[in-house]
Design a protein around this motif. Structure first.
Motif, PDB file in Angstrom:
ATOM      1  N   LEU A  65       1.010  -1.100  -0.162  1.00  0.00           N
ATOM      2  CA  LEU A  65      -0.020   0.006   0.101  1.00  0.00           C
ATOM      3  C   LEU A  65       1.122   1.408  -0.310  1.00  0.00           C
ATOM      4  N   ARG A  66       1.911   1.280   0.235  1.00  0.00           N
ATOM      5  CA  ARG A  66       3.023   2.818   0.448  1.00  0.00           C
ATOM      6  C   ARG A  66       2.964   2.304  -0.483  1.00  0.00           C
ATOM      7  N   ARG A  67       3.860   1.931  -1.136  1.00  0.00           N
ATOM      8  CA  ARG A  67       4.552   1.550  -2.361  1.00  0.00           C
ATOM      9  C   ARG A  67       3.623   2.273  -3.200  1.00  0.00           C
ATOM     10  N   LEU A  68       1.996   1.544  -3.249  1.00  0.00           N
ATOM     11  CA  LEU A  68       1.357   2.295  -4.433  1.00  0.00           C
ATOM     12  C   LEU A  68       1.371   3.598  -3.992  1.00  0.00           C
ATOM     13  N   ALA A  69       0.957   4.293  -2.541  1.00  0.00           N
ATOM     14  CA  ALA A  69       0.600   5.620  -2.422  1.00  0.00           C
ATOM     15  C   ALA A  69       1.556   6.837  -2.941  1.00  0.00           C
ATOM     16  N   ASP A  70       3.078   6.114  -2.605  1.00  0.00           N
ATOM     17  CA  ASP A  70       4.122   6.660  -2.821  1.00  0.00           C
ATOM     18  C   ASP A  70       3.925   6.723  -4.997  1.00  0.00           C
ATOM     19  N   ARG A  71       3.566   6.446  -5.214  1.00  0.00           N
ATOM     20  CA  ARG A  71       3.076   6.391  -6.875  1.00  0.00           C
ATOM     21  C   ARG A  71       2.253   7.252  -7.272  1.00  0.00           C
ATOM     22  N   GLY A  72       1.559   8.167  -6.119  1.00  0.00           N
ATOM     23  CA  GLY A  72       0.339   8.657  -6.568  1.00  0.00           C
ATOM     24  C   GLY A  72      -0.593   8.682  -6.153  1.00  0.00           C
ATOM     25  N   ASN A  73      -1.243   6.876  -5.992  1.00  0.00           N
ATOM     26  CA  ASN A  73      -2.291   6.082  -5.891  1.00  0.00           C
ATOM     27  C   ASN A  73      -2.939   6.589  -4.887  1.00  0.00           C
ATOM     28  N   THR A  74      -3.792   7.954  -4.652  1.00  0.00           N
ATOM     29  CA  THR A  74      -4.967   8.492  -3.870  1.00  0.00           C
ATOM     30  C   THR A  74      -5.260   7.729  -3.366  1.00  0.00           C
ATOM     31  N   THR A  75      -6.817   5.799  -3.597  1.00  0.00           N
ATOM     32  CA  THR A  75      -7.020   4.864  -2.973  1.00  0.00           C
ATOM     33  C   THR A  75      -5.916   4.082  -1.831  1.00  0.00           C
ATOM     34  N   ALA A  76      -4.930   3.808  -2.143  1.00  0.00           N
ATOM     35  CA  ALA A  76      -3.786   3.385  -1.625  1.00  0.00           C
ATOM     36  C   ALA A  76      -3.519   3.807  -0.110  1.00  0.00           C
ATOM     37  N   ALA A  77      -3.626   4.992  -0.770  1.00  0.00           N
ATOM     38  CA  ALA A  77      -2.955   5.979   0.403  1.00  0.00           C
ATOM     39  C   ALA A  77      -3.929   5.847   1.724  1.00  0.00           C
ATOM     40  N   GLU A  78      -5.331   6.080   1.418  1.00  0.00           N
ATOM     41  CA  GLU A  78      -6.030   6.704   2.281  1.00  0.00           C
ATOM     42  C   GLU A  78      -6.510   4.909   3.302  1.00  0.00           C
ATOM     43  N   GLN A  79      -6.776   3.911   1.607  1.00  0.00           N
ATOM     44  CA  GLN A  79      -6.476   2.378   2.402  1.00  0.00           C
ATOM     45  C   GLN A  79      -5.105   2.529   3.667  1.00  0.00           C
ATOM     46  N   LEU A  80      -4.032   2.928   3.934  1.00  0.00           N
ATOM     47  CA  LEU A  80      -2.799   2.815   4.564  1.00  0.00           C
ATOM     48  C   LEU A  80      -3.967   3.530   5.339  1.00  0.00           C
TER      49      LEU A  80
END
Length: 86
Positions: A65-80
């Motif tokens: 989730l952190r990897r995806l959030a770091d790439r700008g994915n807001t859904t992953a950031a929210e889940q994280l």
């Protein structure tokens, strides 16, 4: 599905066959295959990204989730944030 069949499906997907890509996403999701979903997601498949986020969330996989959030994915950031906030 045999490895040769899977290889052929991957090749078709890489050559733009959306049906093959959809089938790969479905198979990877059914098998909880994080690596395959990651490969498809990194290749730009939005459905694979959604499935990857769902699987990572179910597995409490903060690293993914952190990897995806770091790439700008807001859904992953929210889940994280939701998992870490619990």
């Amino acid at each position: 599905m045999s490895e040769p069949d899977l290889s052929e499906l991957r090749e078709r997907a890489e050559n733009g066959d959306t049906d093959a890509a959809d089938e790969l996403v479905q198979l990877a999701s059914e098998q909880s295959d994080l690596e395959e979903l990651r490969r498809l997601s990194d290749g730009g498949n939005a459905t694979a990204t959604d499935e990857l986020i769902q699987l990572a969330t179910e597995q409490d996989n903060l690293e993914e989730l952190r990897r995806l959030a770091d790439r700008g994915n807001t859904t992953a950031a929210e889940q994280l944030a939701e998992i870490v906030g619990d």
